[in-house]
Design a protein around this motif. Structure first.
Motif, mmCIF file in Angstrom:
data_model
loop_
_atom_site.group_PDB
_atom_site.id
_atom_site.type_symbol
_atom_site.label_atom_id
_atom_site.label_comp_id
_atom_site.label_asym_id
_atom_site.label_seq_id
_atom_site.Cartn_x
_atom_site.Cartn_y
_atom_site.Cartn_z
ATOM 1 N N ARG A 349 -80.239 22.848 -47.438
ATOM 2 C CA ARG A 349 -80.325 23.315 -46.042
ATOM 3 C C ARG A 349 -78.948 23.381 -45.394
ATOM 4 O O ARG A 349 -78.668 24.287 -44.615
ATOM 5 N N MET A 352 -77.223 26.545 -46.595
ATOM 6 C CA MET A 352 -77.714 27.721 -45.862
ATOM 7 C C MET A 352 -77.065 27.807 -44.484
ATOM 8 O O MET A 352 -76.636 28.881 -44.050
ATOM 9 N N LEU A 353 -76.959 26.665 -43.791
ATOM 10 C CA LEU A 353 -76.340 26.633 -42.465
ATOM 11 C C LEU A 353 -74.882 27.073 -42.537
ATOM 12 O O LEU A 353 -74.427 27.896 -41.720
ATOM 13 N N GLY A 355 -73.424 28.884 -44.898
ATOM 14 C CA GLY A 355 -73.348 30.294 -45.279
ATOM 15 C C GLY A 355 -73.598 31.227 -44.109
ATOM 16 O O GLY A 355 -72.842 32.189 -43.890
ATOM 17 N N VAL A 356 -74.637 30.942 -43.331
ATOM 18 C CA VAL A 356 -74.945 31.777 -42.166
ATOM 19 C C VAL A 356 -73.833 31.672 -41.122
ATOM 20 O O VAL A 356 -73.398 32.688 -40.556
ATOM 21 N N SER A 357 -73.345 30.445 -40.891
ATOM 22 C CA SER A 357 -72.296 30.236 -39.890
ATOM 23 C C SER A 357 -71.013 30.964 -40.283
ATOM 24 O O SER A 357 -70.357 31.594 -39.445
ATOM 25 N N GLY A 359 -70.769 33.593 -42.211
ATOM 26 C CA GLY A 359 -70.998 35.031 -42.052
ATOM 27 C C GLY A 359 -70.835 35.479 -40.614
ATOM 28 O O GLY A 359 -70.227 36.523 -40.345
ATOM 29 N N ILE A 360 -71.344 34.687 -39.672
ATOM 30 C CA ILE A 360 -71.200 35.022 -38.248
ATOM 31 C C ILE A 360 -69.733 35.012 -37.835
ATOM 32 O O ILE A 360 -69.269 35.905 -37.117
ATOM 33 N N VAL A 380 -73.416 24.477 -34.308
ATOM 34 C CA VAL A 380 -73.603 24.293 -35.752
ATOM 35 C C VAL A 380 -73.841 22.822 -36.067
ATOM 36 O O VAL A 380 -74.728 22.473 -36.876
#
Length: 421
Positions: A349, A352-353, A355-357, A359-360, A380
């Motif tokens: 988890r 995933m956090l 990776g998404v952060s 990308g943003i 975050v």
């Protein structure tokens, strides 16, 4: 009242040592901000509390977290000699990075960061051992080591024996690294050699999940300085780090609790912990806001750096102040995640956090402002805390009060931030 008085009498030596050492930890970077150039202070902050913290997680291989698990929870004292090999591994890393430096493969800034990571790795390992055996005074001294060395360097500069810069700080840090190398040799010499390598491998077999976990949590909680350098450069790292240091005065309270009651984190019922965590988080958050509002009236007369930077960076100070309760929550939650063996699921988890952060941030790098970056980092870390609670929930460990406190504090923080932005 008698309980409080009895605690103070019993822990007087610890509290005195803690006050002196952690006071120096708090004030030393602020003193350096006054005398170093903006770029040099940013480099030092990046090494001390940014990339140095993240690399320490990789260097340590999760072993510090394995020590209380095997010694306190599972009582496998036969593995104790395996832990004596860990400082030797760390010393090997120092030798390797020194070779890279003298071959001009890495520059002085990178070498300083790696050396501070090596020191932090040793400090975390040895202090965890000491806390596990109820030796909090020496744990505090070890925990504060690199800052005590830096304060000594600052004292020498006041005596005009040295002038402070990255080029003069680096040899002092190398000297402290050599101390830990000698300590590793001594520990190995004194250790019981029977099955030492197989025991260390068994420890690593468990700690591999902790390695990933500690790396990810350090990456998340230390991300402020790292992403600030990536987006805005070392000078802004200095600004972020300075206000983070001011806000971190409340972390000293957490450190008292964590050191004094470390063993209980691995033995007390989660429901009781949830109750006390909720009270503790509420107090920390309110204190953080109080210090944020009071400090301009106090520091204006003492800090030239504060006077020069406060008006333009007031929202940075707000966000790192409100971030403190999340930083403390993530640290305390990590102990419980380790204890309940929920590390592996939590790691996915966290990945995933991150990776998404990331990308943003890639998409908004050229658009984001410094205050919005600080708010993004805050958010975050908030999500990471709720991920920890969810991982514990899936293991049947219920926390209700403490996540509610964090959620309410986030609503208050966001309201203040956007009203004043």
């Amino acid at each position: 009242m008698e309980i409080v008085w009895g605690f103070l009498k019993k822990r007087f030596g610890f509290l005195l040592t803690f006050t002196i050492c952690k006071g120096l930890v708090f004030i030393t970077p602020l003193l350096f901000a006054e005398v170093l150039g903006s770029e040099d202070f940013g480099v030092l902050e990046y090494a001390l509390a940014g990339m140095g913290f993240v690399l320490n997680a990789l260097f340590n291989l999760g072993v510090p977290g394995a020590y209380p698990y095997f010694m306190l929870k599972r009582k496998e004292t036969s593995l104790k000699n395996g832990f004596c090999l860990h400082p030797v591994w760390l010393a090997t890393i120092f030798i390797f990075q020194t070779i890279l430096f003298y071959l001009d493969i890495i520059d002085q800034k990178a070498y300083l960061t790696l050396n501070i990571a090596f020191i932090i790795s040793n400090q975390l390992f040895y202090s965890t051992k000491l806390k596990s055996h109820d030796n909090p005074i020496f744990a505090v001294l070890i925990d504060s080591g690199v800052y005590l060395v830096l304060f000594l360097a600052y004292t020498f500069s006041l005596m005009q024996l040295i002038s402070l810069s990255i080029s003069t700080i680096s040899p002092i840090i190398i000297g402290y690294c050599l101390f830990y190398c000698l300590r590793s040799a001594w520990d190995y010499y004194r250790s019981e050699k029977r099955e030492i390598f197989s025991n260390y491998l068994k420890i690593l077999g468990y700690s591999k999940n902790l390695l990933i976990a500690s790396f990810l949590i350090f990456l998340i909680t230390s991300s402020g300085r790292i992403v600030t350098e990536w987006v805005f450069g070392f000078e802004k790292v200095g600004v972020y780090g300075y206000y983070f240091r001011l806000a971190a005065v409340v972390v000293m309270i957490h450190q008292v609790v964590n050191i004094a009651f470390f063993k209980k984190m691995y033995t007390v019922n989660p429901g009781i912990l949830d109750k006390y965590f909720a009270i503790f988080f509420t107090a920390i958050y309110l204190l953080s806001l109080l210090f944020f509002w009071v400090s301009p009236f106090v520091l204006g007369d003492f800090s030239k750096y504060f006077v020069e930077t406060y008006e333009d960076n007031r929202m940075i100070y707000l966000m790192v102040s409100c971030q403190m309760v999340l930083w403390i929550a993530s640290a305390l939650n990590s102990n419980i995640v380790d204890r309940e063996n929920a590390v592996s699921a939590n790691n996915y988890r966290f990945l995933m956090l991150i990776g998404v952060s990331f990308g943003i941030l890639v998409l908004t790098k050229n658009l984001i402002t410094f205050p919005m970056l600080a708010y993004f980092v805050y958010f975050v870390i908030l999500i990471s805390c709720f991920i920890q609670y969810y991982s514990l929930f899936k293991k049947g460990v219920r926390f209700y009060r403490s996540p509610l406190v964090l959620g309410l504090s986030a609503i208050v923080t966001s309201t203040i931030f956007f009203i004043n932005l």
